[in-house]
Write an enzyme that holds these catalytic residues in place. Sequence first.
Site, mmCIF file in Angstrom:
data_model
loop_
_atom_site.group_PDB
_atom_site.id
_atom_site.type_symbol
_atom_site.label_atom_id
_atom_site.label_comp_id
_atom_site.label_asym_id
_atom_site.label_seq_id
_atom_site.Cartn_x
_atom_site.Cartn_y
_atom_site.Cartn_z
ATOM 1 N N GLU A 260 1.027 -1.077 -0.048
ATOM 2 C CA GLU A 260 -0.062 -0.033 -0.130
ATOM 3 C C GLU A 260 1.008 1.324 0.094
ATOM 4 O OE1 GLU A 260 -4.631 -1.180 1.949
ATOM 5 O OE2 GLU A 260 -2.451 -1.048 3.768
ATOM 6 N N ASP B 246 -8.590 -9.540 3.157
ATOM 7 C CA ASP B 246 -8.668 -8.426 4.470
ATOM 8 C C ASP B 246 -9.193 -8.201 5.399
ATOM 9 O OD1 ASP B 246 -7.669 -6.144 5.518
ATOM 10 O OD2 ASP B 246 -8.296 -4.855 4.049
ATOM 11 N N GLU C 180 -13.363 -3.465 10.749
ATOM 12 C CA GLU C 180 -13.595 -3.031 10.040
ATOM 13 C C GLU C 180 -14.472 -3.250 9.163
ATOM 14 O OE1 GLU C 180 -9.580 -1.860 6.804
ATOM 15 O OE2 GLU C 180 -9.530 -2.983 8.178
#
Length: 687
Positions: free
Chosen positions: A289, A362, A390
């Site tokens: 990332e 993820d 999340e």
Amino acid sequence: MVAAALLAAGQACAEDGYALWLRHAPLEGEALADLREAAPIVPVIVGRPGSPTLAIAEAELRRGLAGLQGYDRPRLTRDSTEIVLSCGEEKGDGAAGFGIAPEMIEGRQAVVIAAEDHVGCLYGSFALLRALGEGKPLSEIRLTEAPTMPLRMLDHWDNPDGTVERGYAGRSIIDWWHLPEKLDPRLVDYARANASIGINAIAVNNVNAKAFMLEPRYIAKLARLADAWRPYGIRVFLSARFSAPMELGGLPTADPLDPAVKAWWKAKADEIYASIPDFGGFLVKANSEGQPGPQDYGRSHAEGANMLAAALGERGTVIWRAFVYRAEDSTDRTMQAYAEFQPLDGQFAGNVILQIKNGPLDFQPREPFHPLFGAMPRTRVMLEAQITREYLGQASGIAYLAPLWKEVLDADTGRGGTVAQIVAPTGMAGVANVGSDRNWTGTHFDQANWYAFGRLAWNPALPSEDIAREWAAQTFTRNPQPLGTITAMMLASRGTVVDYTGPMGLAHLMGTGHHYGPAPWVCDLERPDWNPCYYHRADNGGVGFDRTATGSNALAQYAPAVAAQWSDPATIDPRFLLWFHHMPWTHRLPSGRTLWEELATRYDAGVAGVDRMAADWASLAPAIDPERHAAVAGDLSIQRKEARWWRDASLAYWQSVNGLPLPPDTAPPAEPLDAYRQRKFPEAPGQ
């Protein structure tokens, strides 16, 4: 004046969640009689020599036992049972565990907590209070425990400015600006809570690290934290930015093979250890990332990690995250970590640990275990889980995550055992969900995920139900009927979220920027693997990602026995069907329903599950204090709204793609698809 006094008294007794599972609410009935009458109070005889850790253990026992008995302070009688802390060395990490058993000492009844070191005695003290808090008679408590995993760690995604990436419980609890001079007492309460569930390591800052946190001024701040947490058996780790030698040291490169770079990191490690002798080490996110890393210089992950490991030497550990994906990689994103790391097996130094996410994507509500587990037998690996939700509603409603982690821990890798067996020699890390909210975690039930993570890192064989029950008994009520209702709600909650967000193996369908709601229609983001369309691949003919030999062949990264089972739609667990297969909408499932009918059924089940939780919680009003009952009711009201949003928007989109009528008895979405597509939330928390 009288009214003001009554108000103040009510506020003092209010249950706001700050006490977590350490409330030590007074016992009732036989359990209280056992503790009050047979042993009105239990004095503590501390083994010598003393230490700050033993002083904490003694204070915890006195506070906990007084609370459980309904007293403000200890009361001693001639017949009081003694609790004896029989501890060995002051130095130690509690790895040998503890034993708790009743004994007669010089003709007097006693309960002995024995351990090889003082941290072990602290763990044993909390375990005794936990057992009493569940209502178990003191005379019947016999425990012998030791942690399965040596490293039981929380990773904070906290930034030095006080924000928290993917945090939903307020600002960071670490006030870096005022450290080292001022230490918030809340940080001591935080250490206390972690020690009570066996957490022994904390990485204090975001893996998207700032280089300046390696400066001397931040080392002094970190040392103050380390001093405060050390008596609780907690070592501090620091997320380190790989390019720090350039940003702080003025070097022209961060090449891990450059002698000047090696020397810079060695000097920096020496500087840290001069202030923090028991510094845990570095946590590193590299070449993922956009973060800098060794691949910027044509070096491997092993070469980068080993350079830092050499700087630390035997003093500490480098934890190197295996979460990597790059824009220029055109293969299946779920395959990238395996492709980059598996060929490096055996090349990492002995004080390097590879930290692997529970699944290959993820932190999704459900995904298969990561193929790297079992595929790197010559490398130390640990499991990375996410406690902060999340992709599971953030701080909305209830989603108890122990069943998610158990699915992974209990999964047979086909390569030398289960995931739990693979990581047992090393450890488990969880992305922390704590913040400055008074109740620590945004919602009261999110405390259970923090608690469950610690308990599973201590013993991954513990059943999800047992953990839920012991948490609820300590946190809400020991009354068997409401306790059973709460436990059942918790056990069903994560599956409910999966049903209304991503049933049958669908994943990564959330909105852009925020993760609160659905956006399966997004197909135009800059990178292909940022788009929900990339993952569901829905068209008129079907839906799902083909990861078999006819597709990306991600299945080839798993052991042959696992791949063989998952490669056949007839033998794969239906919960993972669309993760590995692109299936026709008309495909007939073992349930007798077509895939389209099954998806609609699952979405409806998710909505019904949230409605059921809300009704069950409403029925518990007489058993729960009003403040927390109202707060959870409000959370569930939000979750009911969000479940319908996910259900309706998803069905509307899938129907726009497949052109099929809704299955019989399926209610139409509340709004047209365009209405859902137009929803924007630039201000959503946690972005």
